[in-house]
Design an enzyme around this catalytic site. Structure first.
Site, PDB file in Angstrom:
ATOM      1  N   HIS A 104       0.818  -1.220   0.000  1.00  0.00           N
ATOM      2  CA  HIS A 104       0.000   0.000   0.000  1.00  0.00           C
ATOM      3  C   HIS A 104       0.848   1.265   0.000  1.00  0.00           C
ATOM      4  O   HIS A 104       0.353   2.333  -0.336  1.00  0.00           O
ATOM      5  CB  HIS A 104      -1.062  -0.017   1.113  1.00  0.00           C
ATOM      6  CG  HIS A 104      -0.591   0.335   2.485  1.00  0.00           C
ATOM      7  ND1 HIS A 104      -0.311  -0.611   3.449  1.00  0.00           N
ATOM      8  CD2 HIS A 104      -0.383   1.526   3.082  1.00  0.00           C
ATOM      9  CE1 HIS A 104       0.046  -0.004   4.571  1.00  0.00           C
ATOM     10  NE2 HIS A 104       0.012   1.285   4.384  1.00  0.00           N
ATOM     11  N   ASP A 240       1.104  -7.653   2.379  1.00  0.00           N
ATOM     12  CA  ASP A 240       1.222  -6.222   2.068  1.00  0.00           C
ATOM     13  C   ASP A 240       2.682  -5.777   1.917  1.00  0.00           C
ATOM     14  O   ASP A 240       3.214  -5.090   2.778  1.00  0.00           O
ATOM     15  CB  ASP A 240       0.521  -5.425   3.178  1.00  0.00           C
ATOM     16  CG  ASP A 240       0.262  -3.980   2.787  1.00  0.00           C
ATOM     17  OD1 ASP A 240       0.848  -3.519   1.785  1.00  0.00           O
ATOM     18  OD2 ASP A 240      -0.523  -3.308   3.480  1.00  0.00           O
ATOM     19  N   SER A 664       3.877   2.293   8.491  1.00  0.00           N
ATOM     20  CA  SER A 664       3.699   1.269   7.480  1.00  0.00           C
ATOM     21  C   SER A 664       4.991   1.069   6.727  1.00  0.00           C
ATOM     22  O   SER A 664       5.647   2.034   6.354  1.00  0.00           O
ATOM     23  CB  SER A 664       2.591   1.665   6.511  1.00  0.00           C
ATOM     24  OG  SER A 664       1.380   1.250   7.032  1.00  0.00           O
TER      25      SER A 664
END
Ligand code: ARG
Ligand code: ASP
Length: 732
Positions: A104, A240, A664
């Site tokens: 992402h 991810d 992230s």
């Protein structure tokens, strides 16, 4: 400033002593017995770990010293941690500058190389050699070379006789001065950031690399498996991740893109552990958390939870519903809107979880209790300077409420969700540039505007945007505070208005916009002011600039001053508590342990998910839960290679690390400094950690590194990438 540091050290020492005495839970057989809950949470400054943090980490099972994590003179973990285009985090995982981050985080880049014919979002992308790696424009990654405390220099000349504006002015001048004077190499940068609400200032010397190429990404059905339904949720089954590579010039220094650049040789790259994790294992997450609000007063949290979040949630919910419908029915629109949709949906869902968590954990009430204790001690000790802080908060929050709400409506409706209004906003700035800076300012603005429109219109569909406009503008008229309502919002038929604007405005297409922007400055301004979308938007933007924003800034400055004093006061009044500085997009260390949790009474979540769970969730052809055939085949044949764990393929795991947006892509690191996972999310029940971290239910979610390697190796066949990594077995 000395003060603050002193209190901090005392506070932390007291905490770690206290926790050693209060024995409840065994960490590791040979380690002292501690209540580990008391020493988790917090986002610590890597250059200040020595002593208390180091001690806490070791109590949690770490075998590393502070110097192993951050060192200026020797290579250390920090040399492998990279700010990823200012937003996410990434880490170097090979001697050839190979970078790992989330899918992402790479999403925008992957999308930019995708088309309906060559859809890397859908099918994934793998470079099997350096030549196949894809360069990116306007993209960079940044290393932190050094962190210095410059608090004293920043406060030079500041005294209590000055008002807030004067103080800030001088502080900002000092910041410029200190950054300019910083010792650094020609290719490095220096900038100063504020900590503890402006009680401490640190200087960062950084190195920015601009030639960063896309190396690999799994298909979205792996990288974003579960999509928005599973987002912010546990149990989770998402791969991810994506990979990039840093390129440098012949001297291993930062350089603009050139085909002659070579793979960067890092001072450190993270070895990768193939041994996996189990309950209670030490985990360190090292990255760039964006923003937290851990020291708000109850009245501030109350406002966020009960006034601002609900308004923002409602706006986004309406926009998302409309866009989703279009995306499901049209593949072209799906690609165009994928990235925008994901980012809008992300915080929409986060705010919902945050509100529920704050309520469930009784966070506002707990803050109130802390505040009455604070007031009691302040009264007892007669700390005169701190006596009005809480009532100042009450007054200021009351005053700022409608301004903040109006501002959020403007940001959410005009700036973020109705694309045509966003387009009119940049045009409005062009007109302002002309009014303030004449022809010259106009020309340079026009140039950048034409450029940015090219990007915006590439992913624009007026067909999608029109119903969003109608819905959101009527919501604005109905719900935004009246005192900031533009006159063109009263008594309107929004359906007629919308039809009229989208039928007549030239700003709904790139050709139309280009046409409007052609000619002399006067001609352009005149044309713009004859455009229906522009004139409608202009009223909203004018109110924002003349009424909302100045008032907001004025009150916010006062709030910031109270918050700064309050931060200092808290540390002084509660010397036994642990205080870390709120996240501010600077490099931080957070540590914890692998741990399941109990989301509800009678319910307990494990700490790891497996490929088996992916197959359980698999719905052929589904928008969110489909998987590639190849993955199913690998599962059926149990072909996990060296990455499996007793016949199972681990996918995700959770821990107690205190993370937030920006973390992230951060590495999860084991007790010895090896990579074990890739941070990408938090659990729904714990998203309130931005305002109130609770070690019982706040968990960060990581991809097990073995799943990443399994996908790269077994799924994609990119053995070339595995070969350049350093794989280790620390547990064997
Ligand atoms: N919630 C995670 C973070 O805040 C992941 C978001 C990306 N995934 C998605 N389904 N939108 O960024
Ligand atoms: N998913 C977030 C990010 O993109 C991380 C988080 O908020 O926990 O940084």
């Amino acid at each position: 400033m000395k003060n603050i540091k002193f209190y901090l050290i005392v506070a932390l020492l007291v905490v770690s002593c206290k926790t050693v005495q209060e024995t409840t839970q065994v960490v590791k057989s040979e380690a002292p017995i501690v209540d580990t809950r008391e020493i988790q949470g917090g986002m610590w400054i890597p250059s200040l770990l020595e002593g208390v943090n180091e001690n806490e980490m070791q109590l949690l099972g770490s075998k590393m010293t502070a110097e192993d994590i951050y060192s200026v003179n020797n290579s250390s973990l920090k040399d492998a941690i990279v700010h990823f285009n200012g937003g996410c985090t990434s880490e170097v995982i090979s001697p050839n500058g190979l970078l790992l981050t989330n899918h992402h985080c790479g999403y925008g880049v992957i999308q930019s190389h995708s088309s309906v014919e060559n859809d890397y979002l859908k099918d994934g992308f793998w470079a099997m050699s350096y030549e196949e790696e894809l360069p990116n424009e306007n993209f960079s990654v940044t290393f932190i070379k050094r962190i210095d405390d410059v608090t004293e220099a920043i406060f030079e000349g500041v005294n209590s006789d000055m008002d807030e504006a004067a103080k800030m002015k001088l502080i900002n001048q000092n910041i410029l001065k200190v950054s300019k004077a910083a010792q650094k190499e020609a290719w490095q940068d220096a900038n100063v950031k504020s900590f503890y609400k402006g009680n401490q200032y640190l200087l960062f010397v950084t190195e920015e690399f601009k030639d960063v190429r896309l190396v690999g990404a799994p298909p979205t059905s792996i990288g974003k498996f579960g999509s928005d339904t599973d987002n912010w949720m546990w149990p989770r089954h998402t791969g991810d991740f994506s990979m990039f590579r840093i390129y440098a010039d012949a001297n291993n220094k930062p350089a603009e893109y050139s085909k002659d650049n070579v793979p960067y040789k890092p001072a450190h790259h993270l070895p990768i552990s193939l041994d996996g994790v189990e309950e209670g294992d030490f985990t360190l997450v090292f990255g760039f958390p964006g923003r937290t609000n851990e020291y708000l007063p109850a009245v501030g949290i109350d406002q966020i939870v009960n006034v601002l979040n609900p308004a923002k949630i409602e706006v986004r919910e309406n926009a998302l519903k409309i866009v989703d419908e279009f995306m499901r029915n049209d593949n072209n629109i799906k690609i165009k809107y994928a990235s925008k949709y994901a980012s809008i949906a992300n915080y929409w869902k986060k705010w919902i979880g945050e509100n529920q968590g704050i309520e469930k954990s009784n966070a506002i009430q707990k803050k109130r209790e802390l505040e009455s204790e604070f007031s009691k001690i302040v009264a007892e000790k007669d700390l005169v300077g701190y006596k009005t802080l809480l009532s100042d908060f009450e007054t200021l929050y009351k005053e700022i409420e409608s301004v903040s709400l109006a501002r959020d409506y403007w940001v959410e409706v005009v700036y973020r969700n109705v694309e045509l209004l966003n387009i009119t906003f940049s045009a409005f700035q062009l007109e302002q540039a002309f009014l303030k800076g004449g022809e010259e300012a106009f020309e340079s603005r026009r140039k950048s505007l034409l450029n940015s429109y090219k990007g915006k219109f590439k992913n624009y569909s007026a067909k999608v945007d029109k119903p969003v406009f109608e819905k959101l503008v009527s919501l604005y008229a109905e719900k935004a505070p009246n005192e900031f309502m533009p006159s063109n919002m009263g008594n309107v038929n929004f359906s007629t208005l919308t039809n009229d604007i989208y039928a007549n405005s030239k700003l709904t297409s790139l050709e139309g916009a280009n046409e409007l922007l052609t000619g002399t400055a006067e001609e352009v301004i005149k044309k713009l002011n004859g455009d229906k979308a522009y004139t409608f938007g202009k009223e909203l933007h004018s109110i924002f600039y003349t009424k909302i924003e100045p008032k907001f800034q004025e009150l916010n400055l006062q709030l910031a001053a109270v918050q700064k004093e309050y931060m200092k006061a808290l540390m002084e009044v509660f010397p036994n508590k642990r205080f870390f500085p709120d996240a501010n997009s600077t490099l931080r260390v957070t540590y914890g342990q692998v741990k399941g949790y109990a989301p509800k009474d009678g319910m307990r979540y494990g700490n790891t998910t497996y490929l088996k769970g992916v197959i359980e969730k698999f719905v052929p052809g589904d928008y969110e839960f489909d998987i590639p055939n190849k993955l199913k085949e690998l599962y059926d044949s149990k072909d996990f290679g060296q990455y499996g764990d007793n016949g199972k393929m681990p996918v995700n795991f959770i821990g107690t690390n205190h993370t937030t947006g920006g973390n992230s892509g951060s590495p999860a690191i084991d007790a010895h400094g090896n990579l074990i996972g890739l941070n990408f999310d938090r659990v729904w029940e714990g998203t309130m950690s931005d305002m109130n971290y609770d070690p019982d239910i706040c968990r960060n979610i990581m991809v097990d590194i073995r799943y990443v390697l399994f996908i790269v190796d077994k799924y994609a066949g990119a053995k070339n990438l595995i070969d350049e990594m350093t794989l280790v077995h620390p547990k064997k």
